[in-house]
Design a protein around this motif. Structure first.
Motif, PDB file in Angstrom:
ATOM      1  N   LEU A  43       0.831  -1.206   0.000  1.00 13.00           N
ATOM      2  CA  LEU A  43       0.000   0.000   0.000  1.00 13.00           C
ATOM      3  C   LEU A  43       0.866   1.258   0.000  1.00 13.00           C
ATOM      4  O   LEU A  43       0.525   2.254  -0.642  1.00 13.00           O
ATOM      5  N   LYS A  44       1.982   1.204   0.692  1.00 10.16           N
ATOM      6  CA  LYS A  44       2.908   2.337   0.704  1.00 10.16           C
ATOM      7  C   LYS A  44       3.416   2.619  -0.710  1.00 10.16           C
ATOM      8  O   LYS A  44       3.451   3.772  -1.158  1.00 10.16           O
ATOM      9  N   SER A  45       3.768   1.565  -1.441  1.00 14.70           N
ATOM     10  CA  SER A  45       4.226   1.727  -2.825  1.00 14.70           C
ATOM     11  C   SER A  45       3.118   2.277  -3.713  1.00 14.70           C
ATOM     12  O   SER A  45       3.353   3.154  -4.549  1.00 14.70           O
ATOM     13  N   LEU A  46       1.907   1.748  -3.531  1.00 18.57           N
ATOM     14  CA  LEU A  46       0.767   2.226  -4.312  1.00 18.57           C
ATOM     15  C   LEU A  46       0.483   3.696  -4.025  1.00 18.57           C
ATOM     16  O   LEU A  46       0.170   4.475  -4.926  1.00 18.57           O
ATOM     17  N   LYS A  47       0.624   4.082  -2.756  1.00 11.55           N
ATOM     18  CA  LYS A  47       0.403   5.476  -2.366  1.00 11.55           C
ATOM     19  C   LYS A  47       1.474   6.376  -2.978  1.00 11.55           C
ATOM     20  O   LYS A  47       1.162   7.450  -3.513  1.00 11.55           O
ATOM     21  N   GLN A  48       2.733   5.961  -2.926  1.00 12.95           N
ATOM     22  CA  GLN A  48       3.825   6.754  -3.482  1.00 12.95           C
ATOM     23  C   GLN A  48       3.677   6.931  -4.996  1.00 12.95           C
ATOM     24  O   GLN A  48       4.077   7.949  -5.543  1.00 12.95           O
ATOM     25  N   ALA A  49       3.074   5.946  -5.647  1.00 17.12           N
ATOM     26  CA  ALA A  49       2.855   6.023  -7.097  1.00 17.12           C
ATOM     27  C   ALA A  49       1.613   6.848  -7.429  1.00 17.12           C
ATOM     28  O   ALA A  49       1.316   7.079  -8.601  1.00 17.12           O
ATOM     29  N   GLY A  50       0.877   7.272  -6.403  1.00 13.57           N
ATOM     30  CA  GLY A  50      -0.317   8.079  -6.632  1.00 13.57           C
ATOM     31  C   GLY A  50      -1.542   7.269  -7.017  1.00 13.57           C
ATOM     32  O   GLY A  50      -2.511   7.805  -7.535  1.00 13.57           O
ATOM     33  N   LEU A  51      -1.505   5.964  -6.739  1.00 12.73           N
ATOM     34  CA  LEU A  51      -2.602   5.086  -7.134  1.00 12.73           C
ATOM     35  C   LEU A  51      -3.650   4.897  -6.044  1.00 12.73           C
ATOM     36  O   LEU A  51      -4.777   4.508  -6.339  1.00 12.73           O
ATOM     37  N   VAL A  52      -3.281   5.134  -4.787  1.00  9.07           N
ATOM     38  CA  VAL A  52      -4.237   5.056  -3.684  1.00  9.07           C
ATOM     39  C   VAL A  52      -4.044   6.247  -2.760  1.00  9.07           C
ATOM     40  O   VAL A  52      -2.978   6.855  -2.723  1.00  9.07           O
ATOM     41  N   ALA A  53      -5.092   6.557  -2.023  1.00 11.39           N
ATOM     42  CA  ALA A  53      -5.043   7.602  -0.995  1.00 11.39           C
ATOM     43  C   ALA A  53      -5.502   6.965   0.309  1.00 11.39           C
ATOM     44  O   ALA A  53      -6.208   5.945   0.297  1.00 11.39           O
ATOM     45  N   GLU A  54      -5.086   7.543   1.413  1.00 12.11           N
ATOM     46  CA  GLU A  54      -5.475   6.998   2.713  1.00 12.11           C
ATOM     47  C   GLU A  54      -6.226   8.042   3.518  1.00 12.11           C
ATOM     48  O   GLU A  54      -6.037   9.239   3.339  1.00 12.11           O
TER      49      GLU A  54
END
Length: 109
Positions: A52-63
């Motif tokens: 999830l951290k990688s997905l967030k850094q890529a701009g694909l998910v938000a928390e």
């Protein structure tokens, strides 16, 4: 971040099959927690968090933190650089198919 770097980050992030599966589960839900993502996945909670951290850094998910939980949701705009890049090749293939159609009509009127 330049567009080429952004595309590379998105592609690299989605290249991992586990990360891609997590992203697909996030996309299918409005919001989802790490606990829910871990359930039935066969992946540890720590590994899910790292993905999830990688997905967030890529701009694909938000928390969205709420109390002890963090809720994740998909960020559709994170896929825009990839979609834009792919659309360039859509033009390429449309032109090639048009040329093929013309050639086939010439061969077999």
């Amino acid at each position: 971040m330049t567009e080429a770097i952004t595309i590379n980050v998105v592609l690299r992030t989605l290249a991992d099959p586990t990360r891609r599966a997590i992203f697909e589960r996030v996309v299918r839900s409005d919001e989802i927690t790490v606990v829910e993502l871990t359930r039935g996945s066969g992946v540890t909670q720590g590994a899910i968090s790292q993905h999830l951290k990688s997905l967030k850094q890529a701009g694909l998910v938000a928390e969205r933190p709420e109390g002890r939980n963090v809720y994740y949701r998909a960020q559709p705009e994170g896929l825009e650089p990839l979609a834009d890049w792919m659309s360039h090749y859509g033009v390429f293939w449309r032109e090639r198919f048009a040329n093929l159609r013309t050639l086939l009509k010439e061969i077999d009127p």
